[in-house]
Design a protein around this motif. Structure first.
Motif, PDB file in Angstrom:
ATOM      1  N   TYR A 170      -1.307  -8.496 -10.053  1.00  0.00           N
ATOM      2  CA  TYR A 170      -0.216  -8.116  -8.895  1.00  0.00           C
ATOM      3  C   TYR A 170      -0.140  -9.156  -7.832  1.00  0.00           C
ATOM      4  O   TYR A 170       0.326  -8.944  -6.933  1.00  0.00           O
ATOM      5  N   GLN A 171      -0.957 -10.350  -8.189  1.00  0.00           N
ATOM      6  CA  GLN A 171      -0.831 -11.405  -6.945  1.00  0.00           C
ATOM      7  C   GLN A 171       0.344 -11.520  -6.519  1.00  0.00           C
ATOM      8  O   GLN A 171       0.521 -11.579  -5.264  1.00  0.00           O
ATOM      9  N   ALA A 172       1.287 -12.130  -7.387  1.00  0.00           N
ATOM     10  CA  ALA A 172       2.553 -12.554  -6.894  1.00  0.00           C
ATOM     11  C   ALA A 172       3.423 -11.198  -6.877  1.00  0.00           C
ATOM     12  O   ALA A 172       4.140 -11.071  -5.732  1.00  0.00           O
ATOM     13  N   PHE A 173       3.249 -10.347  -7.808  1.00  0.00           N
ATOM     14  CA  PHE A 173       4.103  -9.141  -7.800  1.00  0.00           C
ATOM     15  C   PHE A 173       4.141  -8.386  -6.571  1.00  0.00           C
ATOM     16  O   PHE A 173       5.248  -7.806  -6.252  1.00  0.00           O
ATOM     17  N   ALA A 174       3.081  -8.165  -6.093  1.00  0.00           N
ATOM     18  CA  ALA A 174       2.768  -7.185  -4.877  1.00  0.00           C
ATOM     19  C   ALA A 174       3.786  -7.577  -3.672  1.00  0.00           C
ATOM     20  O   ALA A 174       4.351  -6.717  -3.262  1.00  0.00           O
ATOM     21  N   ALA A 175       3.805  -8.875  -3.542  1.00  0.00           N
ATOM     22  CA  ALA A 175       4.824  -9.253  -2.367  1.00  0.00           C
ATOM     23  C   ALA A 175       6.216  -9.165  -2.677  1.00  0.00           C
ATOM     24  O   ALA A 175       7.241  -8.902  -1.706  1.00  0.00           O
TER      25      ALA A 175
ATOM     26  N   LEU B  71       5.956   6.063  -0.959  1.00  0.00           N
ATOM     27  CA  LEU B  71       5.600   7.499  -1.176  1.00  0.00           C
ATOM     28  C   LEU B  71       4.689   7.887   0.029  1.00  0.00           C
ATOM     29  O   LEU B  71       4.820   9.056   0.654  1.00  0.00           O
ATOM     30  N   LEU B  72       3.572   7.168   0.241  1.00  0.00           N
ATOM     31  CA  LEU B  72       2.635   7.522   1.477  1.00  0.00           C
ATOM     32  C   LEU B  72       3.312   7.679   2.893  1.00  0.00           C
ATOM     33  O   LEU B  72       3.123   8.794   3.484  1.00  0.00           O
TER      34      LEU B  72
ATOM     35  N   SER C 190      -2.900  -3.803   0.614  1.00  0.00           N
ATOM     36  CA  SER C 190      -2.854  -4.780   1.558  1.00  0.00           C
ATOM     37  C   SER C 190      -1.297  -4.501   2.210  1.00  0.00           C
ATOM     38  O   SER C 190      -1.230  -4.344   3.329  1.00  0.00           O
ATOM     39  N   VAL C 191      -0.600  -4.431   1.346  1.00  0.00           N
ATOM     40  CA  VAL C 191       1.057  -4.185   1.790  1.00  0.00           C
ATOM     41  C   VAL C 191       1.059  -2.771   2.228  1.00  0.00           C
ATOM     42  O   VAL C 191       1.776  -2.700   3.421  1.00  0.00           O
ATOM     43  N   ALA C 192       0.555  -1.647   1.657  1.00  0.00           N
ATOM     44  CA  ALA C 192       0.561  -0.423   1.838  1.00  0.00           C
ATOM     45  C   ALA C 192       0.006  -0.087   3.356  1.00  0.00           C
ATOM     46  O   ALA C 192       0.654   0.665   4.280  1.00  0.00           O
ATOM     47  N   LYS C 193      -1.002  -0.826   3.549  1.00  0.00           N
ATOM     48  CA  LYS C 193      -1.857  -0.687   4.869  1.00  0.00           C
ATOM     49  C   LYS C 193      -0.959  -1.291   6.176  1.00  0.00           C
ATOM     50  O   LYS C 193      -0.809  -0.379   6.993  1.00  0.00           O
ATOM     51  N   GLU C 194      -0.180  -2.383   5.690  1.00  0.00           N
ATOM     52  CA  GLU C 194       0.630  -3.027   6.763  1.00  0.00           C
ATOM     53  C   GLU C 194       1.687  -2.075   7.136  1.00  0.00           C
ATOM     54  O   GLU C 194       2.330  -1.930   8.104  1.00  0.00           O
ATOM     55  N   LYS C 195       2.386  -1.690   6.137  1.00  0.00           N
ATOM     56  CA  LYS C 195       3.919  -0.831   6.035  1.00  0.00           C
ATOM     57  C   LYS C 195       3.448   0.376   6.790  1.00  0.00           C
ATOM     58  O   LYS C 195       4.033   0.987   7.648  1.00  0.00           O
TER      59      LYS C 195
ATOM     60  N   GLU D 286       0.913   1.033   9.119  1.00  0.00           N
ATOM     61  CA  GLU D 286       0.568   1.031  10.413  1.00  0.00           C
ATOM     62  C   GLU D 286       1.738   0.501  11.121  1.00  0.00           C
ATOM     63  O   GLU D 286       1.812   0.950  12.297  1.00  0.00           O
ATOM     64  N   GLN D 287       2.873  -0.082  10.377  1.00  0.00           N
ATOM     65  CA  GLN D 287       4.072  -0.011  11.356  1.00  0.00           C
ATOM     66  C   GLN D 287       4.728   0.908  11.573  1.00  0.00           C
ATOM     67  O   GLN D 287       5.613   1.212  12.632  1.00  0.00           O
ATOM     68  N   LYS D 288       4.427   2.183  10.697  1.00  0.00           N
ATOM     69  CA  LYS D 288       5.144   3.419  10.932  1.00  0.00           C
ATOM     70  C   LYS D 288       4.230   4.261  11.971  1.00  0.00           C
ATOM     71  O   LYS D 288       4.610   5.445  11.980  1.00  0.00           O
ATOM     72  N   GLY D 289       3.062   3.863  12.424  1.00  0.00           N
ATOM     73  CA  GLY D 289       2.235   4.514  13.140  1.00  0.00           C
ATOM     74  C   GLY D 289       0.905   5.582  12.494  1.00  0.00           C
ATOM     75  O   GLY D 289       0.549   6.262  13.057  1.00  0.00           O
ATOM     76  N   PHE D 290       0.884   4.963  11.244  1.00  0.00           N
ATOM     77  CA  PHE D 290      -0.072   5.682  10.514  1.00  0.00           C
ATOM     78  C   PHE D 290      -1.316   5.076   9.937  1.00  0.00           C
ATOM     79  O   PHE D 290      -0.951   3.672   9.617  1.00  0.00           O
ATOM     80  N   SER D 291      -2.513   5.612   9.797  1.00  0.00           N
ATOM     81  CA  SER D 291      -3.652   4.835   8.873  1.00  0.00           C
ATOM     82  C   SER D 291      -4.281   5.514   8.018  1.00  0.00           C
ATOM     83  O   SER D 291      -5.397   5.925   8.261  1.00  0.00           O
ATOM     84  N   PRO D 292      -3.424   5.903   6.795  1.00  0.00           N
ATOM     85  CA  PRO D 292      -4.361   6.780   5.851  1.00  0.00           C
ATOM     86  C   PRO D 292      -5.408   6.132   5.187  1.00  0.00           C
ATOM     87  O   PRO D 292      -5.437   4.692   5.208  1.00  0.00           O
ATOM     88  N   PRO D 293      -6.420   6.776   4.722  1.00  0.00           N
ATOM     89  CA  PRO D 293      -7.532   6.135   3.895  1.00  0.00           C
ATOM     90  C   PRO D 293      -7.067   5.650   2.637  1.00  0.00           C
ATOM     91  O   PRO D 293      -6.137   6.183   1.895  1.00  0.00           O
TER      92      PRO D 293
END
Length: 251
Positions: free
Chosen positions: A3-8, A50-51, A72-77, A79-86
């Protein structure tokens, strides 16, 4: 699976994906229950689409994925919405140390990336261990028809200003399996040329009865099967099969 290229690029390719329909289907299976404070483990959470929706509905969520790049993409997304799920980097076949949840989901045909019968059964056992008694397990998979007629032998393409791709699907090594060969051409704005990237993704599905048999063997009951985001039973023309199963109460 790489998923290295695919994730982005994933969100661009999936911009028309019916994420809200997955949420509506989950709500339907919960009998329109509010998501507030509902504990949900989203397995194969990908880039977190979905998260984010579940968190905005008030659910307490945890995400798991095999791809660090996706997480990594999920974490950034989030946090931009004000959430930090494990968020955890684990295989769905060997989930461990995550606690127990009222609901576990494996949506967006993530389960189809498992190639062997053993991997699917181990995943069901793994999910079972992380559900509270009477908890619900929901997942969807491609139908046999979708794999064999909708993918195998088909070519899909998109030509955009900054991203173009060719997606060709071939018959896989296993019954009811497919290999997706993706070639991306991504514009490098700083140099004015396109960079070529290759990805190979393998998916496999199984008959409905096989999934239900594995679920029962893993300790689930009250198994319900639907199709295509509706409450209708699957037919030979269905493309996406949904399963809801309940962890048995001891005693």
């Amino acid at each position: 699976m790489n998923y290295q290229a695919f994730a982005a690029l994933y969100d661009t390719l999936m911009e028309d994906a019916p994420y809200d329909k997955w949420i509506d289907y989950l709500r339907l299976q919960l009998n329109q229950q509010q998501f507030t404070n509902l504990s949900i483990l989203d397995v194969g959470c990908g880039t977190g689409e979905l998260l984010v929706r579940l968190q905005e509905e008030g659910a307490d969520t945890v995400g798991v994925d095999l791809s660090l790049e996706m997480l990594s993409v999920a974490k950034e997304k989030c946090e931009q919405k004000g959430f930090s799920p494990p968020l955890f980097h684990q295989s769905m076949t060997d989930l461990e140390g995550l606690g127990t949840f009222e609901v576990v989901t494996i949506f967006c045909d993530s389960l189809n990336y498992l190639e062997t019968e053993e991997e699917v059964y181990r995943t069901f056992e793994s999910v079972h261990r992380h559900l509270q008694e009477d908890g619900l397990f929901l997942f969807d998979v491609h139908s046999l028809k979708k794999i064999e007629e909708g993918f195998i032998g088909q070519t899909f393409a998109e030509d955009g200003a900054d991203l173009a791709y060719i997606w060709t699907s071939f018959e896989g090594d296993y019954p009811h399996s497919v290999e997706h060969e993706l070639t991306f051409f991504i514009r490098d704005e700083s140099h004015g040329y396109y960079e070529r990237m290759l990805e190979l993704h393998k998916q496999r599905t199984f008959p409905v009865k096989q999934y239900t048999d594995w679920l029962m063997e893993a300790g689930f009951s009250d198994i319900v099967v639907h199709s295509d985001f509706t409450s209708a039973s699957p037919t030979e023309q269905s493309e996406r099969i949904f399963f809801t199963a309940r962890k048995k109460i001891k005693g």
